[in-house]
Design an enzyme around this catalytic site. Structure first.
Site, mmCIF file in Angstrom:
data_model
loop_
_atom_site.group_PDB
_atom_site.id
_atom_site.type_symbol
_atom_site.label_atom_id
_atom_site.label_comp_id
_atom_site.label_asym_id
_atom_site.label_seq_id
_atom_site.Cartn_x
_atom_site.Cartn_y
_atom_site.Cartn_z
ATOM 1 C CB CYS A 101 9.238 12.049 5.396
ATOM 2 S SG CYS A 101 8.327 10.668 4.692
ATOM 3 C CB CYS A 146 11.450 4.652 7.612
ATOM 4 S SG CYS A 146 9.811 5.221 8.131
HETATM 5 N N1 DGL Z 1 8.508 8.489 8.131
HETATM 6 C C1 DGL Z 1 8.492 8.257 6.754
HETATM 7 C C2 DGL Z 1 9.840 7.917 6.183
HETATM 8 O O1 DGL Z 1 10.818 8.399 6.681
HETATM 9 C C3 DGL Z 1 7.379 7.571 6.068
HETATM 10 C C4 DGL Z 1 6.512 6.612 6.750
HETATM 11 C C5 DGL Z 1 5.266 6.352 5.954
HETATM 12 O O2 DGL Z 1 4.378 7.174 6.063
HETATM 13 O O3 DGL Z 1 5.217 5.351 5.217
HETATM 14 O O4 DGL Z 1 9.963 7.197 5.223
#
Ligand code: DGL
Length: 272
Positions: free
Chosen positions: A75, A195
């Site tokens: 993430c 993301c």
């Molecule tokens: N998948 C996450 C990222 O790589 C975050 C998404 C979220 O929960 O805002 O930033």
């Protein structure tokens, strides 16, 4: 007690981390993995750094209970807000994090001064990490960081193929659409997927832009780094059989199925 054959723990705010897990699994097919998606708390990208740190700490503690031998923060938002805190709190644990693939987007471009769009959550876009990263490359490229907070909720609710997402992206990306398509006429060469939810919507991003672009996904670098760190620590598995994958989610209802669906059913092309 952790050993070579303990699982690698991977977490995200939700289903996005599956886009990282599938690359990890491709690169280390005999490793066991335990994945934790904190869907009930998604999106992380709209929360404060303090809150993100707390949630990440809970996620890691869950993975420790599963005997994770290393942690992959799948993430970008969690990396930006909490990686330093987590590494300080757990100095004896291998913690591998994400970095938006700005470097490959600039280094691999055929254009002399590429135009690079970086899409990420609000938290990542406004974070210091990305700011520094962009600063390192801004002499050699035009880099446009854009927060795309509308994507994560749609991907979490399985609407990655929807007209709603397309309309959202067309509006958001209007500055980068061609004039003849009604945009503001500043097309880019590449899009950095900052993301981990975004690799699931590359088709829609391309459709919204209205032309071909090259996508860059930081998960390939994260996977290489995970393998390197495990090797260095003597913790790569010695199994010769395909590893097992356990998927956990905080969401109620069918979310574990949503994780499985993304891992097993969605078409996936390995493109490092
Ligand atoms: N998948 C996450 C990222 O790589 C975050 C998404 C979220 O929960 O805002 O930033």
């Amino acid at each position: 007690m952790i050993s070579k054959n303990s699982p690698i723990g991977v977490f995200d705010s939700g289903v996005g981390g599956i886009s990282v897990l599938r690359i990890l699994r491709h690169d280390m097919p005999n490793e066991n993995f335990v994945f934790f998606g904190d869907s009930i708390n998604a999106p992380y990208g709209e929360k404060s750094d303090e809150r993100i740190k707390e949630m990440c700490d809970d996620n890691i503690r869950f993975l420790f209970k599963k005997d994770a031998k290393a942690i992959v923060i799948a993430c970008n938002t969690a990396t930006s807000a909490a990686a330093t805190f987590l590494r300080e709190k757990y100095p004896d644990t291998i913690i591998v994090a994400m970095e938006p693939a700005v470097k490959p987007a600039v280094d691999k471009s055929e254009s002399e001064h590429p135009k690079v769009l970086v899409l990420a959550t609000k938290s990542t876009i406004h974070g210091e990490r990305l700011h520094h990263l962009i600063g390192r490359f801004s002499e050699n490229a035009d880099i446009y960081p854009v927060a795309a907070p509308g994507i994560v909720p749609l991907v979490e609710s399985g609407k990655e193929d929807s007209e709603e997402l397309l309309q959202y992206l067309k509006e958001l990306l209007n500055p980068f659409r061609r004039k003849e398509d009604g945009g503001e006429g500043n097309p880019v060469d590449s899009v950095v997927l900052g993301c981990t939810h975004f690799p699931f919507v590359t088709g829609k991003i391309k459709e919204a832009l209205g032309y071909e672009v090259t996508f860059y996904d930081g998960a390939y670098g994260t996977s290489r780094e995970t393998k390197r760190r495990l090797k260095e620590a003597g913790l790569l598995t010695d199994s010769t059989e395909p590893g097992k994958i356990e998927l956990y989610s905080t969401a109620e209802g069918d979310n574990p199925t949503a994780l499985e669906k993304r891992l097993l059913e969605l078409p996936f092309k390995y493109e490092p």
